[in-house]
Scaffold this motif. Structure first.
Motif, PDB file in Angstrom:
ATOM      1  N   ASN A   7      -5.713   4.041  -3.034  1.00  0.00           N
ATOM      2  CA  ASN A   7      -6.163   4.800  -1.875  1.00  0.00           C
ATOM      3  C   ASN A   7      -7.476   5.514  -2.185  1.00  0.00           C
ATOM      4  N   SER A  20     -16.761   0.847   7.168  1.00  0.00           N
ATOM      5  CA  SER A  20     -15.975  -0.160   7.885  1.00  0.00           C
ATOM      6  C   SER A  20     -16.842  -1.118   8.685  1.00  0.00           C
ATOM      7  N   GLU A  24     -14.928  -3.074  12.264  1.00  0.00           N
ATOM      8  CA  GLU A  24     -14.347  -3.188  10.923  1.00  0.00           C
ATOM      9  C   GLU A  24     -14.661  -4.531  10.254  1.00  0.00           C
ATOM     10  N   VAL A  39      -7.139  -1.486   4.742  1.00  0.00           N
ATOM     11  CA  VAL A  39      -6.788  -0.812   5.992  1.00  0.00           C
ATOM     12  C   VAL A  39      -7.378   0.592   5.985  1.00  0.00           C
ATOM     13  N   ARG A  41      -7.389   4.214   7.966  1.00  0.00           N
ATOM     14  CA  ARG A  41      -6.747   5.097   8.942  1.00  0.00           C
ATOM     15  C   ARG A  41      -7.469   6.432   8.889  1.00  0.00           C
ATOM     16  N   GLY A  42      -8.307   6.670   9.878  1.00  0.00           N
ATOM     17  CA  GLY A  42      -9.107   7.882   9.859  1.00  0.00           C
ATOM     18  C   GLY A  42     -10.068   7.848   8.687  1.00  0.00           C
ATOM     19  N   SER A  44      -8.854   7.734   5.515  1.00  0.00           N
ATOM     20  CA  SER A  44      -8.037   7.240   4.401  1.00  0.00           C
ATOM     21  C   SER A  44      -8.121   5.714   4.331  1.00  0.00           C
TER      22      SER A  44
END
Length: 331
Positions: A7, A20, A24, A39, A41-42, A44
Motif C-alpha cells: 500500500n 492515475s 486511470e 487499485v 481508492r482516494g 490510497s
C-alpha cells in the motif's frame, strides 16, 4: 505462490490524479506491464500480485515520485521510460532526465524530455551545429527543436528563427492558390505555427515576423541565401529531393544551428523520387559536427493508439517494402 499486497498513501488528491492519469489509464498500464492489480481508492494505492511483480511495480511508481508528489501530469511514455530505467539499470540517467526542464509554456506547463532518446536528441541539438532528428509522428522531433529555437531567440543567442518545410503537395509551385505568399504557404506550415503558439503570444508573432526575427517559409525560398546567426528548422525533410536538402544544408552560415526533422515512413514524393533525408543521412553519417538521432515508436508522446498505429505500420512496411527502395543505413 500466494499473492502479496503493498500500500502507498499518496500525499494529496492532486498527486493521486497525476499518478492515475485520465480514466486511470496509467494504473492500467502499470498493471499490464507487471501483471499486478493496481487499485486507487482516494489517496490510497493498493498493489496486489506476486511478490516480484509487486516490488517491480512499486519501484516504478517510486521512480515517478518527482512528478506525482507535486501533482505534475504523468504520461505513458514517462511510465515506460521508468521501467526501461529499471530494466537497464539507468536510474542515474532517468534522474537526470527528470531534473532537466526545457521550458514552460504560456499555460504554465513544463516541457521536458519524456524518453531517453528524446533527451539524447536535445543534447545533440545543443552540441552540434547540424542535427538530424529522424522518427515517426508524435515523437517530438519538431516540437522539441522549436522549444530550443524559441529559447535561443528569446535569449538573444541567435538573431532569427527560420522555420521551413517543402510544400510537396503543391510541388513547390504555389501560384494557383489564392492570396499572398503567406496565405499560400500557411496550410503547409501550420504545424510549425502550432509549436510557436505554445511559447509566443499569437498577437506578438506577426510583429516578430514583420521585424524578421521569425521567418516561416517554404523550402524553395531558401535558395541563394546564407543563413547566419539563425536557428533553422527544416521540417518534413523526408519530402525533399536530394538536391533540395543539399541546397538548404549548404545555406548554413556562421553562428547558426540547423535541425532537420523527418519521418522516412511517410514520404509524399513520387515513387521514383529518392528522399533527400535518406540520401543525406547516408552521405553525412560520418561527418564530424553533424548529429543523428533516431526516435522510434517507443518515443511517441501522443494518444496511446498513435504508438500502436506506428508500430503496426512499421511491422507491415518491413514485411512488404520493395527490395529496390532506398534504405536508411543507421550508423
Amino acid at each position: 505462490m500466494s499473492d502479496v499486497s503493498q500500500n502507498l498513501q499518496l500525499p494529496s488528491l492532486e498527486s493521486a490524479i497525476a499518478l492515475s492519469g485520465s480514466k486511470e489509464e496509467n494504473l492500467a498500464l502499470l498493471s499490464r506491464h507487471t501483471g499486478t492489480k493496481v487499485v486507487l481508492r482516494g489517496q490510497s494505492l493498493d498493489i496486489r500480485g506476486q511478490e516480484k511483480a509487486v516490488k517491480r511495480c512499486f519501484r516504478a511508481i517510486s521512480f515517478l515520485q518527482p512528478y506525482w508528489e507535486v501533482g505534475q501530469a504523468i504520461s505513458q511514455p514517462d511510465i515506460l521510460t521508468a521501467f526501461q530505467a529499471i530494466d537497464t539499470n539507468k536510474q542515474d540517467e532517468y534522474r537526470d532526465l527528470q531534473q532537466h526542464t526545457l521550458a514552460k509554456t504560456r499555460r504554465g506547463e513544463f516541457i521536458r524530455a519524456k524518453t531517453f532518446r528524446q533527451r539524447q536528441y536535445i543534447k545533440a541539438i545543443q552540441k552540434h551545429d547540424i542535427t538530424f532528428g529522424i522518427g515517426p509522428a508524435g515523437t517530438g522531433k519538431t516540437f522539441l527543436a522549436a522549444v530550443l529555437a524559441v529559447q535561443a531567440l528569446l535569449n538573444d543567442d541567435v538573431e532569427r528563427l527560420i522555420l521551413t518545410r517543402p510544400a510537396v503537395e503543391a510541388g513547390e509551385r504555389l501560384g494557383f492558390l489564392p492570396g499572398d505568399l503567406q496565405q499560400k504557404v500557411n496550410p503547409f506550415l501550420r504545424p510549425l505555427y502550432d509549436a510557436l503558439y505554445q511559447f509566443i503570444d499569437p498577437l506578438k508573432l506577426p510583429e516578430l515576423m514583420e521585424k524578421g526575427r521569425i521567418e516561416i517559409a517554404p523550402l524553395a525560398y531558401m535558395r541563394g541565401r546564407t543563413l547566419s546567426n539563425s536557428f533553422v528548422i527544416v521540417d518534413e525533410a523526408q519530402n525533399t529531393t536530394p538536391a533540395q536538402l543539399k541546397m538548404v544544408l549548404t545555406r548554413l552560415g556562421f553562428g547558426s544551428k540547423m535541425v532537420v526533422t523527418g519521418d522516412i515512413t511517410q514520404t509524399d514524393l513520387p515513387t521514383h523520387q529518392a528522399s533527400g533525408l535518406v540520401t543525406s543521412s547516408n552521405i553525412l553519417k560520418s561527418v564530424e559536427g553533424i548529429g543523428f538521432c533516431y526516435l522510434t515508436e517507443a518515443d511517441v508522446v501522443r494518444h496511446p493508439l498513435v504508438q500502436k498505429i506506428v508500430g503496426a505500420y512499421e511491422a507491415f512496411e518491413s514485411r512488404h517494402a520493395p527490395k529496390s527502395a532506398p534504405q536508411l543505413r543507421r550508423p
